[in-house]
Design a protein around this motif. Structure first.
Motif, short mmCIF file in Angstrom:
data_model
loop_
_atom_site.label_atom_id
_atom_site.label_comp_id
_atom_site.label_asym_id
_atom_site.label_seq_id
_atom_site.Cartn_x
_atom_site.Cartn_y
_atom_site.Cartn_z
N SER A 58 0.86 -1.20 0.00
CA SER A 58 0.00 0.00 0.00
C SER A 58 0.89 1.24 0.00
O SER A 58 2.11 1.17 0.17
N LYS A 59 0.26 2.38 -0.20
CA LYS A 59 1.01 3.64 -0.14
C LYS A 59 1.66 3.82 1.22
O LYS A 59 2.80 4.27 1.31
N GLU A 60 0.93 3.44 2.26
CA GLU A 60 1.47 3.59 3.61
C GLU A 60 2.67 2.68 3.84
O GLU A 60 3.63 3.07 4.50
N SER A 61 2.62 1.47 3.29
CA SER A 61 3.77 0.56 3.47
C SER A 61 4.98 1.09 2.72
O SER A 61 6.12 0.96 3.21
N ASP A 62 4.77 1.69 1.55
CA ASP A 62 5.88 2.30 0.81
C ASP A 62 6.48 3.47 1.59
O ASP A 62 7.69 3.63 1.67
N GLU A 63 5.59 4.29 2.16
CA GLU A 63 6.08 5.43 2.95
C GLU A 63 6.87 4.95 4.16
O GLU A 63 7.95 5.46 4.44
N LEU A 64 6.34 3.94 4.85
CA LEU A 64 7.02 3.39 6.02
C LEU A 64 8.39 2.84 5.65
O LEU A 64 9.39 3.08 6.34
N GLU A 65 8.46 2.12 4.55
CA GLU A 65 9.74 1.56 4.11
C GLU A 65 10.74 2.67 3.79
O GLU A 65 11.90 2.63 4.23
N ALA A 66 10.29 3.68 3.06
CA ALA A 66 11.19 4.77 2.68
C ALA A 66 11.69 5.52 3.91
O ALA A 66 12.90 5.79 4.04
N LEU A 67 10.79 5.85 4.82
CA LEU A 67 11.20 6.57 6.03
C LEU A 67 12.15 5.73 6.89
O LEU A 67 13.12 6.24 7.45
N SER A 68 11.88 4.43 6.96
CA SER A 68 12.74 3.54 7.75
C SER A 68 14.15 3.49 7.19
O SER A 68 15.13 3.48 7.94
N ILE A 69 14.27 3.46 5.87
CA ILE A 69 15.59 3.44 5.23
C ILE A 69 16.34 4.73 5.54
O ILE A 69 17.51 4.71 5.91
N LEU A 70 15.65 5.86 5.41
CA LEU A 70 16.28 7.15 5.70
C LEU A 70 16.75 7.24 7.14
O LEU A 70 17.87 7.67 7.42
N VAL A 71 15.89 6.82 8.07
CA VAL A 71 16.23 6.88 9.49
C VAL A 71 17.40 5.97 9.81
O VAL A 71 18.32 6.35 10.52
N LYS A 72 17.39 4.76 9.27
CA LYS A 72 18.49 3.83 9.52
C LYS A 72 19.81 4.39 9.01
O LYS A 72 20.83 4.35 9.71
N ASN A 73 19.80 4.95 7.81
CA ASN A 73 21.03 5.52 7.26
C ASN A 73 21.54 6.67 8.12
O ASN A 73 22.74 6.80 8.36
N TYR A 74 20.63 7.52 8.59
CA TYR A 74 21.01 8.64 9.45
C TYR A 74 21.59 8.13 10.76
O TYR A 74 22.63 8.60 11.21
N GLU A 75 20.93 7.16 11.36
CA GLU A 75 21.41 6.62 12.63
C GLU A 75 22.76 5.93 12.46
O GLU A 75 23.61 6.03 13.35
N ASP A 76 22.96 5.25 11.35
CA ASP A 76 24.26 4.60 11.10
C ASP A 76 25.38 5.63 11.02
O ASP A 76 26.51 5.37 11.44
N GLN A 77 25.08 6.83 10.48
CA GLN A 77 26.09 7.87 10.37
C GLN A 77 26.32 8.58 11.70
O GLN A 77 27.45 8.84 12.09
N ILE A 78 25.25 8.88 12.41
CA ILE A 78 25.34 9.68 13.63
C ILE A 78 25.78 8.84 14.82
O ILE A 78 26.58 9.28 15.65
N TYR A 79 25.24 7.65 14.93
CA TYR A 79 25.51 6.80 16.09
C TYR A 79 26.37 5.61 15.70
O TYR A 79 26.01 4.46 15.92
#
Length: 96
Positions: A58-79
């Motif tokens: 669904s659109k929501e699952s796509d949004e969740l996946e995209a946001l999760s990828i962005l957050v993970k990448n940010y956390e990997d860089q910062i933490y």
């Protein structure tokens, strides 16, 4: 970073018109997180999505996946966590 497919980009553009989606275009959503405020907003949106029953593909699952990828990448860089070998004795001593 995982590249979005055309269907995901199309879904993100369509989501822009809906409530709760806070980005100007799909490319902006898939850009790197550069500020902690953006990170916090993404975390809040992920939490909102997780509180609903999301249907697969669904659109929501796509949004969740995209946001999760962005957050993970940010956390990997910062933490960043350096890989270290820790002995069992060191772990037990730290737990005392």
């Amino acid at each position: 970073m995982k590249k979005p497919n055309n269907e995901t980009i199309k879904a993100m553009v369509e989501l822009k018109a809906g409530d709760g989606v806070k980005f100007n275009n799909a490319n902006e959503l898939f850009g790197e997180i550069t500020e902690n405020e953006i990170y916090e907003n993404h975390i809040k949106r992920i939490f909102e999505l997780m509180q609903t029953e999301i249907k697969p593909n669904s659109k929501e699952s796509d949004e969740l996946e995209a946001l999760s990828i962005l957050v993970k990448n940010y956390e990997d860089q910062i933490y960043r966590m350096d890989k270290q070998t820790v002995s069992r004795e060191e772990i037990m001593k730290a737990l005392e």
